[in-house]
Design a protein around this motif. Structure first.
Motif, PDB file in Angstrom:
ATOM      1  N   ALA A 130      -5.943 -10.757  -1.305  1.00  0.00           N
ATOM      2  CA  ALA A 130      -4.320 -10.136  -1.499  1.00  0.00           C
ATOM      3  C   ALA A 130      -4.199 -10.414  -3.138  1.00  0.00           C
ATOM      4  CB  ALA A 130      -3.342 -10.680  -0.530  1.00  0.00           C
ATOM      5  N   SER A 131      -4.197 -11.438  -3.551  1.00  0.00           N
ATOM      6  CA  SER A 131      -3.894 -11.792  -5.110  1.00  0.00           C
ATOM      7  C   SER A 131      -4.785 -11.118  -6.001  1.00  0.00           C
ATOM      8  CB  SER A 131      -4.356 -13.381  -5.145  1.00  0.00           C
ATOM      9  OG  SER A 131      -3.354 -14.177  -4.394  1.00  0.00           O
ATOM     10  N   ASP A 132      -5.837 -10.836  -5.766  1.00  0.00           N
ATOM     11  CA  ASP A 132      -6.741 -10.017  -6.835  1.00  0.00           C
ATOM     12  C   ASP A 132      -6.410  -8.700  -6.591  1.00  0.00           C
ATOM     13  OD1 ASP A 132      -8.055 -12.270  -7.257  1.00  0.00           O
ATOM     14  OD2 ASP A 132      -9.948 -11.712  -6.102  1.00  0.00           O
TER      15      ASP A 132
ATOM     16  N   GLU B 140       0.020  -9.444 -10.931  1.00  0.00           N
ATOM     17  CA  GLU B 140       0.782  -8.818 -12.110  1.00  0.00           C
ATOM     18  C   GLU B 140      -0.094  -9.347 -13.385  1.00  0.00           C
ATOM     19  OE1 GLU B 140       4.830  -9.390 -11.898  1.00  0.00           O
ATOM     20  OE2 GLU B 140       5.185  -8.710 -10.120  1.00  0.00           O
ATOM     21  N   GLY B 141       0.140  -8.379 -14.397  1.00  0.00           N
ATOM     22  CA  GLY B 141      -0.507  -8.642 -15.730  1.00  0.00           C
ATOM     23  C   GLY B 141      -2.120  -8.437 -15.950  1.00  0.00           C
ATOM     24  N   GLN B 142      -2.616  -7.988 -14.737  1.00  0.00           N
ATOM     25  CA  GLN B 142      -4.149  -7.678 -14.962  1.00  0.00           C
ATOM     26  C   GLN B 142      -4.459  -6.335 -15.176  1.00  0.00           C
ATOM     27  OE1 GLN B 142      -6.294  -8.678 -11.419  1.00  0.00           O
ATOM     28  NE2 GLN B 142      -4.811  -7.158  -9.957  1.00  0.00           N
ATOM     29  N   ILE B 143      -5.480  -5.607 -15.428  1.00  0.00           N
ATOM     30  CA  ILE B 143      -5.794  -4.415 -15.748  1.00  0.00           C
ATOM     31  C   ILE B 143      -5.577  -3.521 -14.505  1.00  0.00           C
ATOM     32  CG2 ILE B 143      -7.448  -2.655 -16.451  1.00  0.00           C
ATOM     33  CD1 ILE B 143      -8.930  -4.797 -18.075  1.00  0.00           C
TER      34      ILE B 143
ATOM     35  N   ASP C  57      -2.818  -2.949 -12.883  1.00  0.00           N
ATOM     36  CA  ASP C  57      -1.971  -3.598 -11.760  1.00  0.00           C
ATOM     37  C   ASP C  57      -0.965  -2.450 -11.281  1.00  0.00           C
ATOM     38  OD1 ASP C  57      -0.396  -3.548 -14.077  1.00  0.00           O
ATOM     39  OD2 ASP C  57       0.229  -5.664 -13.897  1.00  0.00           O
ATOM     40  N   LYS C  58      -0.378  -1.883 -12.034  1.00  0.00           N
ATOM     41  CA  LYS C  58       0.934  -0.904 -11.709  1.00  0.00           C
ATOM     42  C   LYS C  58       0.163   0.232 -10.873  1.00  0.00           C
ATOM     43  CE  LYS C  58       4.145  -1.996 -15.063  1.00  0.00           C
ATOM     44  NZ  LYS C  58       4.925  -1.315 -16.111  1.00  0.00           N
ATOM     45  N   GLU C  59      -0.869   0.746 -11.099  1.00  0.00           N
ATOM     46  CA  GLU C  59      -1.727   1.831 -10.432  1.00  0.00           C
ATOM     47  C   GLU C  59      -2.174   1.290  -9.175  1.00  0.00           C
ATOM     48  OE1 GLU C  59      -1.919   2.408 -14.801  1.00  0.00           O
ATOM     49  OE2 GLU C  59      -2.241   0.746 -13.708  1.00  0.00           O
ATOM     50  N   THR C  60      -2.517   0.072  -9.186  1.00  0.00           N
ATOM     51  CA  THR C  60      -3.230  -0.482  -7.874  1.00  0.00           C
ATOM     52  C   THR C  60      -1.748  -0.535  -6.794  1.00  0.00           C
ATOM     53  OG1 THR C  60      -4.872  -1.483  -8.914  1.00  0.00           O
ATOM     54  CG2 THR C  60      -4.259  -2.233  -6.823  1.00  0.00           C
TER      55      THR C  60
ATOM     56  N   LEU D  67       1.723   3.547  -1.314  1.00  0.00           N
ATOM     57  CA  LEU D  67       1.595   4.776  -0.469  1.00  0.00           C
ATOM     58  C   LEU D  67       1.106   4.508   0.958  1.00  0.00           C
ATOM     59  CD1 LEU D  67       1.802   8.013  -0.502  1.00  0.00           C
ATOM     60  CD2 LEU D  67      -0.612   7.773  -1.531  1.00  0.00           C
ATOM     61  N   ILE D  68       0.069   3.675   0.679  1.00  0.00           N
ATOM     62  CA  ILE D  68      -0.733   3.415   2.018  1.00  0.00           C
ATOM     63  C   ILE D  68       0.294   2.618   3.046  1.00  0.00           C
ATOM     64  CG2 ILE D  68      -2.848   2.383   3.193  1.00  0.00           C
ATOM     65  CD1 ILE D  68      -4.171   2.785   0.400  1.00  0.00           C
ATOM     66  N   ILE D  69       0.899   1.472   2.429  1.00  0.00           N
ATOM     67  CA  ILE D  69       1.734   0.654   3.445  1.00  0.00           C
ATOM     68  C   ILE D  69       2.655   1.169   3.730  1.00  0.00           C
ATOM     69  CG2 ILE D  69       2.530  -1.706   3.652  1.00  0.00           C
ATOM     70  CD1 ILE D  69       0.068  -2.948   2.025  1.00  0.00           C
ATOM     71  N   CYS D  70       3.549   1.590   2.798  1.00  0.00           N
ATOM     72  CA  CYS D  70       5.002   2.036   2.883  1.00  0.00           C
ATOM     73  C   CYS D  70       4.966   3.496   3.446  1.00  0.00           C
ATOM     74  CB  CYS D  70       5.828   1.757   1.791  1.00  0.00           C
ATOM     75  SG  CYS D  70       5.779   0.044   1.040  1.00  0.00           S
ATOM     76  N   LYS D  71       4.612   4.291   2.879  1.00  0.00           N
ATOM     77  CA  LYS D  71       4.364   5.774   3.473  1.00  0.00           C
ATOM     78  C   LYS D  71       3.603   6.016   4.575  1.00  0.00           C
ATOM     79  CE  LYS D  71       7.291   6.334  -0.214  1.00  0.00           C
ATOM     80  NZ  LYS D  71       8.826   6.486  -0.110  1.00  0.00           N
ATOM     81  N   THR D  72       2.487   5.692   4.727  1.00  0.00           N
ATOM     82  CA  THR D  72       1.498   6.035   5.433  1.00  0.00           C
ATOM     83  C   THR D  72       1.810   5.254   6.817  1.00  0.00           C
ATOM     84  OG1 THR D  72      -0.027   6.690   4.040  1.00  0.00           O
ATOM     85  CG2 THR D  72      -0.823   6.546   6.321  1.00  0.00           C
ATOM     86  N   ILE D  73       1.758   3.990   6.918  1.00  0.00           N
ATOM     87  CA  ILE D  73       1.878   3.216   7.955  1.00  0.00           C
ATOM     88  C   ILE D  73       3.321   2.571   8.371  1.00  0.00           C
ATOM     89  CG2 ILE D  73      -0.398   2.717   8.174  1.00  0.00           C
ATOM     90  CD1 ILE D  73       0.114   0.015   7.146  1.00  0.00           C
ATOM     91  N   LYS D  74       4.281   3.135   7.278  1.00  0.00           N
ATOM     92  CA  LYS D  74       5.621   2.587   7.436  1.00  0.00           C
ATOM     93  C   LYS D  74       5.971   1.160   7.574  1.00  0.00           C
ATOM     94  CE  LYS D  74       6.531   7.172   7.832  1.00  0.00           C
ATOM     95  NZ  LYS D  74       7.029   8.002   6.544  1.00  0.00           N
TER      96      LYS D  74
END
Length: 459
Positions: A266-268, A272-275, A277-280, A286-293
């Motif tokens: 989960a941490s990897d 924040e601050g890694q390459i 990070d925002k895209e990931t 999209l997967i957790i919030c939109k797809t599986i609510k």
């Protein structure tokens, strides 16, 4: 043959071009972030094809939807020459010459943070000041497991046993079902907690608090808790936050393969601050919030940063019996290569029932379950191998052994090769000499009852 080589050259050139574009975009993103507070700073960057990309970093453009620096370059797919790998190095040098040094420091910082990953966080609980020591209860656990295999069951009926599932358990219809059925056949009161598995730790802590109180007032018996993975963390959070309300209602807690200190996976992913990070994060949302609510906090709460904050704020009570169980997944070549010999998972099957046929409940129950084979063990083996090679840590595939040891608990460290999903999905034995998940849970809870009895005698 010439046609195959031509296609190979074209594919290689395309991959090289995309890789260079990826590096370029990362550099330009870093420039945009660092110039956000500096005003206008035009920067010219040479492109892969020898032209120059000029980035006009106006304050009004930074942070907007249409960044000039993120414009797509038309890829030259018609080229059929194999690109020399040295062009990547030359391109990196050309970027370093064009970009100011303080931009490169920011990029270097993000790259270092990405490469180091969770190296400084794994096992932090074991050297944190003020944390109580653990005790080894493995030998007694194995004795109890052997007794259970020989038909000696000593779990008392004076408790209600509550099984708490982990993350994404709402999408596993038979999560803990075999264990609940096993306990019920022995005449024990056993329940599976109905919680939203993709909810935050604090939300589930409140839900469990209410659930435990309902069970206690309905049965007049204290509750023994066994939580798997995030379920153990949710249960520990309920005791930490609401101990004054639950101290007379909960008799003990067993955390099974729970990332109590945090999870490197989960941490990897969310650091924040890694390459990238925002895209990931956008992909996971999209997967957790939109797809599986679900709620992104369910995964965030398993990171080292969040676990450190929570543990320092909410201490586990020391006057309750605690067990923490962890295991190591097999990374043998046979497990890595086998994609069908997996945990005995089952999925619901909904046949079209004819209304004029009278069927018994047992027949309907058997028809609504069909065994399937899914590559869970292979996936866990790959993750365990990754954590072993990158950090040198033993794990069950998702949780390292050191992060699963709860301070002040009795730790069970069996030498059996068990992955993270085995405890809840392995309901069938491949040989008569093997233990199954139901017997393991019974042995853990029996040990927990013994710890409670010993504590009461001492008090």
């Amino acid at each position: 043959m010439d046609n195959i080589l031509t296609k190979l050259f074209r594919l290689t050139n395309y991959i090289s071009d995309r890789f260079l574009q990826f590096i370029e975009d990362l550099v330009l993103r870093e420039i945009a972030r660092y110039t956000e507070s500096l005003g206008v700073t035009p920067v010219a960057i040479p492109s892969v094809h020898g032209s120059t990309r000029s980035t006009s970093l106006q304050p009004s453009q930074i942070g907007g939807e249409n960044h000039g620096i993120f414009e797509k370059r038309a890829s030259n797919n018609s080229k059929e020459l194999l690109v020399d790998t040295s062009s990547i190095v030359l391109y990196a040098i050309s970027i370093s010459e064009a970009v100011p040094s303080f931009f490169l420091k920011g990029i270097k910082s993000r790259m270092v943070k990405t490469l180091r990953g969770s190296s400084d966080d794994i096992g932090w609980l074991q050297h944190a000041p003020g944390m109580p020591l653990v005790q080894d209860g493995t030998s007694r656990f194995l004795e109890l497991l052997s007794d259970i295999r020989n038909g000696k069951h000593s779990l008392p009926s004076s408790f209600v046993y509550l099984l708490i599932p982990g993350l994404f358990s709402n999408h596993g219809p038979l999560y803990f079902v075999a264990t609940k059925r096993f306990f019920s056949k022995m005449g024990l009161a056993c329940h599976i907690a109905k919680v939203q598995s993709e909810a935050s730790v604090e939300q589930n802590a409140l839900e469990l608090k209410l659930y435990i109180e309902e069970i206690y007032w309905g049965s007049s018996r204290p509750v023994m808790l066994l939580g798997h993975s995030k379920g153990g963390i949710d249960a520990a959070a309920a005791l930490s936050m609401y101990w004054s309300d639950l101290k007379d209602k909960v008799a003990g807690l067993a955390l099974v393969q729970s990332p109590y200190g945090g999870s490197p996976i989960a941490s990897d992913i969310l650091r924040e601050g890694q390459i990238a990070d925002k895209e990931t994060r956008r992909i996971l949302e999209l997967i957790i919030c939109k797809t599986i609510k679900g709620d992104m906090r369910a995964l965030e709460d398993l990171t080292y940063v969040k676990r450190k904050e929570f543990i320092m704020k909410h201490k586990l009570p020391l006057d309750i019996p605690l067990i923490s169980f962890h295991s190591e997944a097999s990374i043998a070549p046979g497990v890595l290569a086998t994609m069908t010999q997996i945990a005995d998972a089952e999925l619901p099957w909904l046949p079209l029932r004819k209304l004029w046929i009278v069927e018994s409940d047992s027949f309907l129950e058997s028809r609504h379950q069909v065994p399937v084979m899914v590559p869970i063990s292979a996936a866990m083996a790959v993750c365990a191998l990754h954590l072993r090679l990158r950090y040198g840590e033993k794990s069950d595939g998702l949780v390292t052994c050191r992060d699963a040891e709860v301070p002040g608990s009795v730790v069970v460290r069996p030498k059996m090769k068990l992955d993270h999903a085995w405890m809840v999905y392995s309901s069938k034995k491949r040989s008569p000499s093997e233990h199954d998940a139901c017997e393991m849970c019974e042995a853990l809870l029996t040990l927990l009852v013994e710890l409670g009895n010993t504590k009461r005698e001492v008090d």
